[in-house]
Design a protein around this motif. Structure first.
Motif, PDB file in Angstrom:
ATOM      1  N   UNK A 130       0.779  -1.237   0.000  1.00 56.51           N
ATOM      2  CA  UNK A 130       0.000   0.000   0.000  1.00 56.51           C
ATOM      3  C   UNK A 130       0.805   1.278   0.000  1.00 56.51           C
ATOM      4  N   UNK A 131       2.119   1.184  -0.026  1.00 53.16           N
ATOM      5  CA  UNK A 131       2.955   2.391   0.045  1.00 53.16           C
ATOM      6  C   UNK A 131       2.726   3.344  -1.119  1.00 53.16           C
ATOM      7  N   UNK A 132       2.653   2.816  -2.339  1.00 52.88           N
ATOM      8  CA  UNK A 132       2.440   3.689  -3.502  1.00 52.88           C
ATOM      9  C   UNK A 132       1.097   4.396  -3.400  1.00 52.88           C
ATOM     10  N   UNK A 133       0.066   3.656  -3.004  1.00 55.42           N
ATOM     11  CA  UNK A 133      -1.262   4.277  -2.884  1.00 55.42           C
ATOM     12  C   UNK A 133      -1.302   5.320  -1.780  1.00 55.42           C
ATOM     13  N   UNK A 134      -0.671   5.037  -0.667  1.00 56.47           N
ATOM     14  CA  UNK A 134      -0.629   6.033   0.412  1.00 56.47           C
ATOM     15  C   UNK A 134       0.095   7.290  -0.054  1.00 56.47           C
ATOM     16  N   UNK A 135       1.163   7.100  -0.837  1.00 57.10           N
ATOM     17  CA  UNK A 135       1.875   8.260  -1.384  1.00 57.10           C
ATOM     18  C   UNK A 135       1.004   9.054  -2.340  1.00 57.10           C
ATOM     19  N   UNK A 136       0.279   8.363  -3.211  1.00 55.41           N
ATOM     20  CA  UNK A 136      -0.593   9.060  -4.158  1.00 55.41           C
ATOM     21  C   UNK A 136      -1.743   9.767  -3.443  1.00 55.41           C
ATOM     22  N   UNK A 137      -2.316   9.127  -2.436  1.00 59.15           N
ATOM     23  CA  UNK A 137      -3.390   9.803  -1.685  1.00 59.15           C
ATOM     24  C   UNK A 137      -2.845  11.021  -0.940  1.00 59.15           C
TER      25      UNK A 137
END
Length: 192
Positions: A130-137
């Motif tokens: 989930x790191x990429x998604x957390x970064x994008x959010x």
């Protein structure tokens, strides 16, 4: 079993370390017909949302995001990992850990292309931790915009990324959720 699960079983390769190689059709060599099916599926799943922009991260999510954007008739914005002379002005930025590459990337988007009135659909090829998604959010939050949904082609359901994203209240839709993989047997099971 859906179209993407069938394709993963047919052409995906399980490697040690919970790695699922789908590079023959999704994230190195790209099967455009398959991407069209993915785009149509995300259109169905997010049809009621007022989306103004598709956001992804370079590089593997860009192809999928472009096809999805055609279905919503909106632009694609991707978070860049490297600064270039072509990127000028103010930026929103954050750090993102890459499961696949085992490193941390400083990613950014230009403030010219993401604003507070945007309704953002985030699209990516994989969800593991989930790191990429957390970064994008986080980039969307910095802009004062709204994440209206997150579309993932393949989620590794046995890792905690999907749980983390869902617990934060995001509308997350994954086309294929891998429940387990066994590299010694080359087997993959999917969540019902």
């Amino acid at each position: 079993m859906n179209f993407l699960e069938e394709r993963i079983l047919k052409d995906g390769v399980v490697r040690e370390g919970n790695v699922l190689k789908v590079d023959s059709f999704l994230n190195h060599q790209i099967d455009i017909s398959l991407l069209e099916q993915i785009g149509a599926e995300f259109k169905k799943r997010f049809d009621g949302e007022k989306i103004t922009k598709i956001l992804t991260i370079e590089a593997s999510g860009i192809g999928i995001a472009c096809i999805v954007a055609r279905y919503f008739n909106v632009p694609v914005l991707f978070a860049k990992k490297t600064q270039s002379i072509n990127v000028d002005g103010d930026k929103y930025s954050t750090d993102v850990e890459s499961f696949t590459h085992g490193c941390t990337n400083h990613v950014f988007v230009s403030k010219k292309y993401l604003c507070s009135s945007d309704k953002v659909l985030i699209i990516d090829d994989f969800l593991a931790r989930g790191s990429a998604l957390l970064g994008l959010t986080e980039l969307v939050r910095q802009a004062g915009a709204e994440v209206v949904g997150i579309g993932i082609a393949i989620e590794k359901g046995f890792q905690d990324g999907g749980r983390i994203i869902r617990e934060k209240g995001f509308h997350l839709e994954s086309i294929a959720i891998v429940e387990s993989m066994d590299s010694s047997k080359g087997t993959i099971t999917f969540r019902d």
